[in-house]
Design a protein around this motif. Structure first.
Motif, short mmCIF file in Angstrom:
data_model
loop_
_atom_site.label_atom_id
_atom_site.label_comp_id
_atom_site.label_asym_id
_atom_site.label_seq_id
_atom_site.Cartn_x
_atom_site.Cartn_y
_atom_site.Cartn_z
N ALA A 93 0.83 -1.21 0.00
CA ALA A 93 0.00 0.00 0.00
C ALA A 93 0.86 1.25 0.00
O ALA A 93 0.53 2.24 -0.68
N GLU A 94 1.97 1.24 0.75
CA GLU A 94 2.88 2.39 0.78
C GLU A 94 3.45 2.67 -0.59
O GLU A 94 3.56 3.82 -1.03
N VAL A 95 3.88 1.61 -1.26
CA VAL A 95 4.50 1.76 -2.58
C VAL A 95 3.48 2.29 -3.58
O VAL A 95 3.76 3.19 -4.37
N MET A 96 2.27 1.72 -3.54
CA MET A 96 1.23 2.18 -4.47
C MET A 96 0.89 3.64 -4.22
O MET A 96 0.63 4.40 -5.17
N ALA A 97 0.88 4.05 -2.96
CA ALA A 97 0.55 5.43 -2.63
C ALA A 97 1.64 6.41 -3.06
O ALA A 97 1.35 7.55 -3.45
N ALA A 98 2.90 5.96 -3.00
CA ALA A 98 4.03 6.88 -3.22
C ALA A 98 4.55 6.90 -4.65
O ALA A 98 5.18 7.88 -5.05
#
Length: 240
Positions: A93-98
C-alpha cells in the motif's frame, strides 16, 4: 517499442524492493516496475523477495513470522548496494501510494493455497483502492498461486514466471489464462518468443543488465525487459 521494467525498483542502484529503489527507477525515467510480495504474520502485503531476512538484514527471522510493523523497522541494506540512510521493508500500500508507476508486475512467491487466497484478495483490494486494476499483472512461477488468482481475482491479469523449459512455458501460461510470460533471458529463443506472442502473450525477459544482451533480445522481439539498471536500459534502447 520494447518496454522497460525496473527489477525490484532499481536493484542495481538502491536496496531492492524499497521505496528508495522504486524512486530511483522513477528518477531514471522508467515508469514500469517489477516487485515481489509476501504475506506478513498479520496478513499485510509486504514487498520483499526472500522468505527470510538473512540476505537482506542478516537475521534468521522469516517474513511470515514478522508483523508488517516489525518488517517496516527492519533495515535491509545488508545485501547492498550501499545506501546512506536506512531502508526498510514497505507495505505494498505504501508503494502504491508513493509511486505513480504506469504498470506493475507484482510477483507472488510460492505459498500455501490458504495464504494465497488471503494475499491475492488483499492485493485485489489495494488495486481497487488505488485504481490500478488495469495497470497490474499478478505473476508467479507457482501453479497454486496462478490457479488461486484465477479464482479469487479473475479481473486482474496474470503472468507466468518461467526459469526453466522442462514444462512448456507457453502451454503452461495458456493453461492459467495468462496475458504475460516472464522468461528468464536464457529461455528467450526466437521461436519461443514468437510462439508466445502468437498465443497472445506479452513476453517479458529477466533479468537483463548487459547492453549487448538488451539489444539482442530486442532484435529477437521481446516485448519488455526487466533490469536492475533501468536508466542504463533506457539509454541503451533510446526510450523507457
Amino acid at each position: 517499442m520494447t518496454l522497460i521494467y525496473g527489477h525490484r525498483g532499481a536493484k542495481g542502484l538502491a536496496p531492492e524492493n524499497t521505496l528508495a529503489s522504486f524512486q530511483a527507477c522513477l528518477d531514471a525515467g522508467v515508469q514500469r516496475c517489477e516487485l515481489d510480495v509476501r504475506l506478513s504474520r498479520d496478513h499485510q502485503v509486504v514487498v520483499i523477495h526472500d522468505a527470510d531476512l538473512k540476505r537482506l538484514a542478516g537475521s534468521k527471522a522469516r517474513v511470515k513470522n514478522q508483523t508488517a510493523a516489525e518488517l517496516a523497522s527492519t533495515d535491509v541494506r545488508h545485501a547492498g548496494p550501499s545506501w546512506p540512510v536506512p531502508c526498510t521493508i514497505p507495505a505494498l500500500a505504501e508503494v502504491m501510494a508513493a509511486c505513480p508507476f504506469e504498470h506493475w508486475q507484482i510477483e507472488i512467491k510460492s505459498l500455501s493455497r490458504k495464504r494465497a487466497v488471503i494475499l491475492i484478495q488483499a492485493i485485489a483490494r489495494l488495486c481497487e483502492q488505488f485504481g490500478l486494476n488495469d495497470k497490474v499483472v499478478l505473476t508467479s512461477s507457482s501453479h497454486t498461486v496462478l490457479r488461486t488468482a484465477m479464482q479469487q481475482a479473475p479481473h486482474l491479469k496474470r503472468g507466468l514466471v518461467a526459469e526453466y523449459a522442462w514444462l512448456d512455458p507457453v502451454k503452461t501460461a495458456q493453461r492459467f489464462q495468462c496475458s504475460l510470460l516472464a522468461l528468464n533471458w536464457s529461455l528467450c529463443i526466437e521461436k519461443r518468443i514468437l510462439d508466445a506472442q502468437n498465443a497472445g502473450l506479452h513476453v517479458s525477459a529477466w533479468t537483463v543488465n548487459d547492453p549487448a544482451l538488451m539489444r539482442q533480445l530486442v532484435q529477437y522481439g521481446v516485448d519488455s525487459l526487466i533490469t536492475d539498471f533501468p536508466g542504463l536500459a533506457s539509454a541503451t534502447l533510446g526510450s523507457p
